[in-house]
Design a protein around this motif. Structure first.
Motif, PDB file in Angstrom:
ATOM      1  N   ARG A 104       0.843  -1.196   0.000  1.00 49.13           N
ATOM      2  CA  ARG A 104       0.000   0.000   0.000  1.00 49.13           C
ATOM      3  C   ARG A 104       0.879   1.247   0.000  1.00 49.13           C
ATOM      4  N   ILE A 105       0.510   2.188  -0.848  1.00 50.98           N
ATOM      5  CA  ILE A 105       1.286   3.422  -1.011  1.00 50.98           C
ATOM      6  C   ILE A 105       0.368   4.600  -0.742  1.00 50.98           C
ATOM      7  N   SER A 106       0.815   5.486   0.128  1.00 50.24           N
ATOM      8  CA  SER A 106       0.083   6.723   0.415  1.00 50.24           C
ATOM      9  C   SER A 106       0.887   7.898  -0.114  1.00 50.24           C
ATOM     10  N   LEU A 107       0.210   8.765  -0.851  1.00 51.59           N
ATOM     11  CA  LEU A 107       0.854   9.938  -1.442  1.00 51.59           C
ATOM     12  C   LEU A 107       0.130  11.174  -0.933  1.00 51.59           C
ATOM     13  N   GLN A 108       0.813  11.896  -0.031  1.00 53.51           N
ATOM     14  CA  GLN A 108       0.227  13.109   0.530  1.00 53.51           C
ATOM     15  C   GLN A 108       0.547  14.290  -0.377  1.00 53.51           C
ATOM     16  N   ILE A 109      -0.505  15.004  -0.784  1.00 55.03           N
ATOM     17  CA  ILE A 109      -0.377  16.116  -1.723  1.00 55.03           C
ATOM     18  C   ILE A 109      -0.417  17.421  -0.930  1.00 55.03           C
ATOM     19  N   HIS A 110       0.660  18.187  -1.033  1.00 59.60           N
ATOM     20  CA  HIS A 110       0.738  19.466  -0.336  1.00 59.60           C
ATOM     21  C   HIS A 110       0.309  20.597  -1.265  1.00 59.60           C
ATOM     22  N   ASP A 111      -0.299  21.588  -0.647  1.00 58.23           N
ATOM     23  CA  ASP A 111      -0.813  22.713  -1.408  1.00 58.23           C
ATOM     24  C   ASP A 111       0.313  23.661  -1.805  1.00 58.23           C
ATOM     25  N   ILE A 112       0.203  24.189  -3.021  1.00 58.98           N
ATOM     26  CA  ILE A 112       1.059  25.288  -3.447  1.00 58.98           C
ATOM     27  C   ILE A 112       0.151  26.465  -3.795  1.00 58.98           C
ATOM     28  N   ASN A 113       0.701  27.631  -3.808  1.00 54.91           N
ATOM     29  CA  ASN A 113      -0.108  28.829  -4.042  1.00 54.91           C
ATOM     30  C   ASN A 113      -0.334  29.024  -5.538  1.00 54.91           C
ATOM     31  N   ASP A 114      -1.252  28.203  -6.087  1.00 46.67           N
ATOM     32  CA  ASP A 114      -1.517  28.279  -7.518  1.00 46.67           C
ATOM     33  C   ASP A 114      -2.899  28.829  -7.840  1.00 46.67           C
ATOM     34  N   ASN A 115      -3.599  29.336  -6.819  1.00 48.66           N
ATOM     35  CA  ASN A 115      -4.916  29.918  -7.048  1.00 48.66           C
ATOM     36  C   ASN A 115      -4.992  31.291  -6.389  1.00 48.66           C
ATOM     37  N   PRO A 116      -5.472  32.293  -7.111  1.00 51.04           N
ATOM     38  CA  PRO A 116      -5.624  33.637  -6.522  1.00 51.04           C
ATOM     39  C   PRO A 116      -6.946  33.729  -5.751  1.00 51.04           C
ATOM     40  N   PRO A 117      -7.053  34.678  -4.843  1.00 52.08           N
ATOM     41  CA  PRO A 117      -8.346  34.924  -4.196  1.00 52.08           C
ATOM     42  C   PRO A 117      -9.366  35.403  -5.225  1.00 52.08           C
ATOM     43  N   VAL A 118     -10.619  34.988  -5.015  1.00 54.88           N
ATOM     44  CA  VAL A 118     -11.692  35.356  -5.946  1.00 54.88           C
ATOM     45  C   VAL A 118     -12.899  35.771  -5.124  1.00 54.88           C
ATOM     46  N   PHE A 119     -13.469  36.931  -5.481  1.00 56.80           N
ATOM     47  CA  PHE A 119     -14.707  37.372  -4.858  1.00 56.80           C
ATOM     48  C   PHE A 119     -15.880  36.734  -5.598  1.00 56.80           C
ATOM     49  N   ALA A 120     -16.949  36.474  -4.858  1.00 60.88           N
ATOM     50  CA  ALA A 120     -18.125  35.866  -5.480  1.00 60.88           C
ATOM     51  C   ALA A 120     -18.741  36.792  -6.517  1.00 60.88           C
ATOM     52  N   LYS A 121     -18.581  38.105  -6.308  1.00 57.34           N
ATOM     53  CA  LYS A 121     -19.103  39.086  -7.253  1.00 57.34           C
ATOM     54  C   LYS A 121     -18.032  40.119  -7.531  1.00 57.34           C
ATOM     55  N   ASP A 122     -18.065  40.583  -8.750  1.00 55.32           N
ATOM     56  CA  ASP A 122     -17.123  41.645  -9.098  1.00 55.32           C
ATOM     57  C   ASP A 122     -17.512  42.989  -8.475  1.00 55.32           C
ATOM     58  N   GLU A 123     -18.782  43.122  -8.133  1.00 54.26           N
ATOM     59  CA  GLU A 123     -19.275  44.362  -7.520  1.00 54.26           C
ATOM     60  C   GLU A 123     -19.984  44.028  -6.203  1.00 54.26           C
ATOM     61  N   ILE A 124     -19.562  44.727  -5.148  1.00 53.65           N
ATOM     62  CA  ILE A 124     -20.149  44.529  -3.815  1.00 53.65           C
ATOM     63  C   ILE A 124     -20.909  45.799  -3.452  1.00 53.65           C
ATOM     64  N   LYS A 125     -22.201  45.602  -3.245  1.00 50.73           N
ATOM     65  CA  LYS A 125     -23.045  46.762  -2.925  1.00 50.73           C
ATOM     66  C   LYS A 125     -23.318  46.805  -1.417  1.00 50.73           C
ATOM     67  N   ILE A 126     -23.044  47.968  -0.820  1.00 49.29           N
ATOM     68  CA  ILE A 126     -23.274  48.192   0.608  1.00 49.29           C
ATOM     69  C   ILE A 126     -24.074  49.492   0.762  1.00 49.29           C
TER      70      ILE A 126
END
Length: 661
Positions: free
Chosen positions: A117-139
């Motif tokens: 049995r082989i376990s391969l642990q995958i570590h995160d790299i910073n390959d995704n930018p932050p994303v807002f759900a909407k391009d415009e936020i109304k307050i």
């Protein structure tokens, strides 16, 4: 590979790329690698780490085996024993927001069967930018809001985890609002706008500010959205949810339009300020395809097919917003319960086919793998084969079974086995599947010829002619009708020429051969060759009789002609003493005291003898004599003739005849 100008290979090496090897009992091994490694990258040398002989990897059919319907993310180099990346690994696609992302697969070797049995642990790299759900936020902010009032804005979502997720926010510089980054209990970060200066709707009715989200990677990745601030009249109460977290459990076979959960938020304000609407602020793409939120009632319904084996837990956030933009949020966790909707899967991993009929009981002839994608009892499988075959399934490692022989095989009795392997899970109701395995038995020379009788007796007269058949012995080989793993199929010619050889055991050994013309058919009466052969045999017999009769008549006629010609020729040549090319047969008895025909003796008989010599008698020592009464000599006289005297007496026509004294 690059993402938004960001170099992944550079990140991999800056990430302090490492391979962590942990030896676990029973041959288990674990590696750790960052995501997005290039295909062909070496994870580690599994042969060395497990203490295996890499030189035997090919012979033992070493391979990486994954779970059902799983992509093959890793493979093995049979020449070096290296575990290599076979396909791009995206941690976010595999594990989403889970803190730990582990791929499990197995290294299988045969002869003998061995599993690691082989376990391969995958570590995160910073390959995704932050994303807002909407391009415009109304307050919307009431103009009566006091200094220090806080207004929460939509948070940005980063598919990465840990330090690579969203860590901070930045707001465009302005005179009224400043930004404060807050931390939640689950580790997420969100932004609040803090009123630093009271608003005056008559002076400025709205603000437009750029909001930036930053993650903690190196280098940092960012995402932006535009904040539209509308100055309103007083609205001093935000909606409040009845629960901070909503939990729901539904079966994976829930029908469409099933209400999973209903969220509810109340607002103490009246009128438009107290009217609450709902919307999903943070939801994965897969969740969007199977769940939908009613904006006015807060009901979350099923809109697509669910599959526990694909994804068992869904998390999302619901925002409640009043008529003038004050919001609050709550977390919704939907869990799927497994139902028995997947039959067991049967895979034939290895099969020795054909097998010799002399294999001993207990011989492994194949390897079967059985898996069920369901969980718990729904995924527990019983595997068996039908009765009446000399084989059984023996549990091996994990979900592997060995197909072994249980009795002595005999190809002459059964040459092929159609083995049906069945698997049934423990679900309610149970699901089953089956797979047929065609197994052939190879022949070995285990049957000697057998005479049809132990003793043969025969008798025949003593004057029987040659080639008389004394007795016929028969030998048979133990063969089943199917033998003919067979010899002659439908596609073969119906006529075959065979050579049969028989050899004795003498010293030296003697042998004989004969040719056989073999016709193969289910109905011999319909075989054209057999009809032609029958007609040919009848015609052949008739022809033979005709030939014998013709030869007999011709021989008799020729003999008669030769006799007639011989008699006439003898009469014509009778005065001659010598005949060319003939050998005379004595016409009378030759007395003991015969005369030597060489001119030196005397004739003591009352007969004279003529010598009939061939033209080649000059070199012969034989003397042929016969009596001749016309030229008798007295007994007391001596024959004194020279060869020339004979020639003169016989004439010139007999020059070719010679006489020896």
């Amino acid at each position: 590979m690059a993402h938004n100008g960001y170099s992944v290979p550079g990140l991999l090496y800056c990430f302090a790329f490492f391979l962590q090897l942990l030896q676990i009992g029973n041959g288990d091994v674990s590696y750790s690698i960052p995501e997005e490694m290039r295909p062909g990258s070496v994870v580690g040398n599994i042969a060395r780490d497990l203490g295996l002989n890499v030189g035997k990897f090919s012979a033992r059919k070493a391979r990486i085996d994954t779970e059902l319907n799983r992509k093959r993310y890793c493979d093995i180099n049979l020449n070096t024993g290296d575990l290599i990346v076979a396909e791009r690994i995206d941690r976010e696609a595999l594990c989403g927001e889970k803190a730990s992302c582990i791929l499990k697969f197995e290294l299988i070797l045969e002869a003998p069967l061995e599993l690691h049995r082989i376990s391969l642990q995958i570590h995160d790299i910073n390959d995704n930018p932050p994303v807002f759900a909407k391009d415009e936020i109304k307050i919307e902010i009431n103009e009566l809001a006091v200094k220090g009032s806080r207004f929460r804005v939509l948070e940005a979502h980063d598919a990465d985890i840990g330090q690579n997720a969203v860590q901070s926010y930045a707001l465009q510089t302005n005179s009224y609002l400043e930004l404060k980054t807050q931390s939640k209990l689950d580790g997420g970060k969100y932004a609040e706008l803090v009123l630093e200066k009271e608003l005056d709707r008559e002076e400025q009715q709205e603000l437009r500010l750029l909001l930036t989200a930053l993650d903690g990677g190196n280098p940092k990745r960012t995402g932006t959205a535009t904040v539209y601030v509308t100055v309103l009249d007083a609205n001093d109460n935000a909606p409040v949810f009845s629960q901070a977290v909503y939990d729901a459990i539904i079966p994976e076979n829930a029908p469409l339009d099933t209400v999973v959960v209903k969220v509810a938020a109340t607002d103490a304000d009246e009128g438009l300020n107290g009217e609450v609407t709902y919307e999903l602020s943070r939801i994965s793409e897969t969740a969007k395809r199977v769940f939908a939120l009613n904006h006015t009632t807060g009901e979350i319904k099923v809109i697509g097919p669910l599959d526990f084996e694909e994804e068992s837990v869904y998390e999302m956030r619901v925002d409640a917003k009043d008529g003038y933009g004050l919001t609050s949020d709550s977390k919704v966790i939907i869990k799927l319960s497994d139902v028995n909707d997947n039959p067991p899967g049967i895979s034939l991993k290895s099969l020795n086919n054909p097998i010799p009929e002399n294999v001993s009981p207990g011989t492994e002839v194949g390897i079967i793998n059985v898996q069920d994608r369901d969980s718990e009892k729904n995924g527990q499988v019983r595997c068996f084969i039908q009765q009446g075959v000399p084989f059984k399934l023996v549990p091996s490692i994990k979900n592997y079974y060995s197909l072994v022989s249980t009795g002595q095989l005999d190809r002459e009795v059964v040459s092929d086995y159609n083995i049906t392997i069945s698997a049934t899970d423990e679900g309610s109701p149970p699901l089953s599947s089956s797979k047929s395995v065609q197994l052939s038995v190879a022949d070995i020379n285990d049957n000697p010829p057998v005479f049809d009788q132990a003793v043969y007796k025969a008798s025949l007269p003593e004057n029987s002619p040659a080639d008389t058949v004394v007795v016929t012995v028969n030998q048979t080989l133990r063969k089943s009708p199917t033998d003919f793993l067979e010899a002659f199929g439908d596609s073969d010619d119906s006529s075959q020429n065979l050579i049969v050889s028989v050899r004795d055991n003498g010293q030296p050994s003697l042998s004989a051969t004969c040719s056989m013309y073999l016709l193969i058919s289910d109905n011999l009466a319909e075989v054209p060759e057999l009809k032609e052969m029958s007609n040919y045999e009848n015609n052949s017999k008739l022809t033979s009789y005709l030939i014998i009769a013709l030869v007999s008549v011709s021989t008799f006629f020729l003999t008669f002609i030769i006799i007639i010609l011989g008699v006439r020729f003898c009469r014509r040549r009778k005065p001659r003493l010598l005949f060319d090319g003939a050998v005379a047969i004595p016409s009378a008895y030759l007395p003991p005291n015969y005369a030597d025909v060489d001119g030196t003796g005397t004739l003591r008989s009352t007969y004279n003898y003529d010598a009939y010599l061939t033209t080649g008698s000059r070199t012969s020592d034989f003397k042929f004599v016969t009596s001749y009464n016309d030229n008798t000599l007295p007994a007391d006289q001596t024959l004194r003739k020279s060869p020339t005297d004979f020639l003169e007496a016989f004439g010139d026509s007999d020059d070719s005849s010679q006489v020896r004294k």
